[in-house]
Write an enzyme that holds these catalytic residues in place. Sequence first.
Site, short mmCIF file in Angstrom:
data_model
loop_
_atom_site.label_atom_id
_atom_site.label_comp_id
_atom_site.label_asym_id
_atom_site.label_seq_id
_atom_site.Cartn_x
_atom_site.Cartn_y
_atom_site.Cartn_z
N LYS A 119 0.43 -1.19 0.02
CA LYS A 119 0.35 -0.52 -0.10
C LYS A 119 0.88 0.95 -0.36
O LYS A 119 1.72 1.08 0.49
CB LYS A 119 -0.66 0.36 1.33
CG LYS A 119 -1.88 -0.94 1.40
CD LYS A 119 -3.29 -1.26 0.43
CE LYS A 119 -3.82 -1.97 0.24
NZ LYS A 119 -5.07 -2.06 1.14
N GLY A 466 -12.27 -16.63 -1.22
CA GLY A 466 -13.89 -15.91 -1.87
C GLY A 466 -14.06 -15.76 -3.06
O GLY A 466 -15.48 -16.60 -3.24
N SER A 467 -13.47 -14.95 -4.13
CA SER A 467 -14.35 -14.43 -5.34
C SER A 467 -13.65 -15.40 -6.54
O SER A 467 -12.28 -16.45 -6.08
CB SER A 467 -13.89 -13.19 -5.34
OG SER A 467 -11.92 -12.79 -5.70
N GLU A 518 -18.93 -15.42 -5.75
CA GLU A 518 -19.43 -14.10 -4.74
C GLU A 518 -19.29 -13.69 -6.81
O GLU A 518 -19.09 -12.42 -7.22
CB GLU A 518 -17.86 -13.21 -4.87
CG GLU A 518 -17.92 -13.98 -3.10
CD GLU A 518 -16.49 -12.89 -2.49
OE1 GLU A 518 -15.98 -11.79 -3.26
OE2 GLU A 518 -15.98 -13.00 -1.41
N ASP A 633 -13.32 -10.34 6.05
CA ASP A 633 -12.53 -9.69 5.44
C ASP A 633 -11.60 -8.47 6.01
O ASP A 633 -12.75 -7.64 6.26
CB ASP A 633 -12.65 -9.85 4.03
CG ASP A 633 -12.08 -11.01 3.06
OD1 ASP A 633 -11.83 -12.00 3.74
OD2 ASP A 633 -12.46 -11.37 1.89
N CYS A 677 -4.62 -8.79 2.95
CA CYS A 677 -2.92 -9.07 1.81
C CYS A 677 -2.11 -7.52 1.90
O CYS A 677 -2.66 -6.99 2.24
CB CYS A 677 -3.76 -8.52 0.80
SG CYS A 677 -5.11 -7.59 0.62
N HIS A 728 -2.54 -11.71 -8.21
CA HIS A 728 -1.96 -10.38 -8.86
C HIS A 728 -1.42 -10.77 -10.58
O HIS A 728 -0.72 -10.01 -10.81
CB HIS A 728 -1.91 -9.46 -8.33
CG HIS A 728 -2.20 -9.16 -7.16
ND1 HIS A 728 -2.27 -9.71 -5.37
CD2 HIS A 728 -3.37 -8.12 -7.18
CE1 HIS A 728 -3.49 -9.06 -4.88
NE2 HIS A 728 -3.75 -8.04 -5.67
N CYS A 760 -5.18 -14.18 -2.85
CA CYS A 760 -5.96 -13.42 -2.14
C CYS A 760 -7.61 -13.94 -2.87
O CYS A 760 -7.23 -14.55 -3.86
CB CYS A 760 -5.85 -11.33 -2.55
SG CYS A 760 -6.84 -10.41 -2.47
#
Length: 792
Positions: A119, A466-467, A518, A633, A677, A728, A760
């Site tokens: 980040k 999840g997704s 999702e 999350d 993450c 990613h 992720c």
Amino acid sequence: MQTNVPGYPRIGSNRELKKANEAYWAGRISLEKLQMTARQLRRQNWETLRDAGIDLIPSNDFSYYDQVLDMCLMTNTIPARFQALQATQVSASSPELYFGMARGYQKNGFDLTAMEMTKWFDTNYHYLVPEFDGTQQFALTYNKALEEFEEAKALGIHTKPVLIGPVSFLLLGKIKDEKLQVADLLDKLLPVYISLLQSLENAGATWIQIDEPTLVLDLTPQEQAMFSYAYSKIAAVLSSVKLLLTTYFGSLQDNTALTLKLPVNALHIDLVRAPEQLEVVLAHAPKHLQLSLGVVNGRNIWKNNYEDSLALIKKAIAVLGEERVMIGSSCSLLHSPYDLDMEELTPQLKNWMAFAKQKVYELVDIRKILDGEHAILDSDNAIRNGEHATLDSDNAIRNGEHAILAANKAAMQERATATIIHKPAVKARLAALTANDANRKSEFAIRQQAQEAVLKLPLFPTTTIGSFPQTEDIRKLRADVKKGVITQDDYDIAIRKAIGESVQLQERLQLDVLVHGEFERNDMVEYFGEQLEGFVFTKNGWVQSYGSRCVKPPIIYGDVSRPEPMTVAWSSYAQSLTRQPMKGMLTGPVTILQWSFVRDDQPRADTTLQIALAIRDEVNDLEKAGIRVIQVDEPAIREGLPLRRADWGAYLEWAVKAFRVAVSGVEDATQIHTHMCYSEFNDIIDSIAAMDADVITIETSRSQMELLEVFSTFRYPYEIGPGVYDIHSPRVPTVAEMTALLDKAAQLLPARNIWVNPDCGLKTRKWPETEQALRNMVSAAQQMRVAIKQPI
């Protein structure tokens, strides 16, 4: 008085850059077409700022992927594993190398992992982390800043090139050689920066903006000394060009004296995040220094309060004089959506907001108000001196000033008293919270036994975050139901079909804890905000998160509550299709807060706890529906940390409390997961443990399990899923690669506590690579069970 914009959004008002990048990666358009799109976007931005009347217009704030990655390419900061690929490229700006460093590279005989991502300070923007080792040789191999300055110049627009400063560039990177100190690299890097600055000076640049945002962080004496050394070297070789040192996201605090002694021409400070620093800076500013005041919020969407901004500006003018004061946005407008005029919000809500384009005009408005005051003074003097100024012109000037201020004051007042914002029932429930509301019924050791008895999972249980991939067909379904092209029933049938197919796939892959995929969700925050009161949504309010990933943050304008269940129907349907445990998937209160544009009229802690109570209701309803694994999350816990360590305690107290309030209403046998993450946990591990989640899943693949060491040293008592698959990147990791990562994890943590999962969610990936990667992941888990003589 000059106006200064530190940076502008670059994705395009309709996400043109995202679409072009992804089309190029997929081979659907040529490099020339991608470059043409980029040139069009840069031109649009420059012309927008010029036409508005901005004086200091940024260039080199554009990036195809990330501005730190750009600086890596410009300075030859190429990770060692990419240097063989670099040698095969015809130019230093090769897109193969550039995008390969960002996304990984798996073709032409190469199998290279992407650079680590984390980040950007406390924002939801991600940057690529520079990597330094003892062999690092910096060089000006690609002068992107000069190219874009000359590109704007050819259009008749004089710009202010923007660079990440040399010290921040080094401090934001990662040392890959234990014997190397970051200060050792500065002497190697400075000649490259000096060459870059001189090239811009020779090309006719008047101002160069150098971003040193690390000046708002806690710095060691050695790091502070790096700034003094670097800028003394830079100042010694520049003659005509002016340097605008730019800081943002916080206060200089104990770095104020250091910063004010640096040999630069102007300093930009963030007076939205830290208005209190103005007084100290004014008291000690050297006589030559100009001051750029960041009074318009670059990170939120609320209209500027002109009276507040004018008070700060007038204070600076009183000390420095008008000629030494600039006004600007607090930081780059990269973090704001493009244009409020593209939205169809209610007039009431719209009147409270400003997006990037409107923020530019707010700067112009503020200058007009100040110019109007000077005009009034000149008119008054003229009248007193018997010159030919008239009272009518004086009144016209006064009325013009009032027209701008009056409209702004009216918007501020309307928002402060609006009944759609304040809900007494929500405030009463928040006030009634007790300590017990933030505590599970039993300690973790007791809960773990109860959960093992109910779930009956093997060692190294496998799951996903999840997704699953959201294909064009899935996205089209959502668009069609919104447009009325298909009915809600047609949409629900199609989503149930996608869920059923994903459950069958997970069973074939032999995953242990399943997810419903999702498919009905547009975004992990937006989906929930759409079902909560106190939120409003935009159609085009996109901001860049990383690369081509754009998000459309909800806007929290009022008190938050949950009118009805949000996810129970979908999770219950998915559970009905399988005997395997099905995870309920929710986004946590801190993350919903952090990834939204948040109301600024009450403490963030209060807003977060309101969200926590809404999520608590959903968690309890999932449990009642038979869902025994619930993931909440919280990837934004770390990014929400204040930039100064002294401020961490208060934030972590309410952030942890909010998570615990959200999840503590369930029975011992219900297993609570959380996911985080791209975060460093070393300095907040005690707070992570205080969240009391039964299982935490984290990113560790790009860092090669480095993040796990702190969990081991701390003796973290809960279960952990260290990510073994970097989602990613389109690259598919091998079984051996993931097994090696799990073996590292098993050397640090008890095998009983280790889960196996990707880093992720898989929303942005394609199905073929996803299936193969998950197949490899399950095989790696099975091999680990065999390796420790446990049955598969």
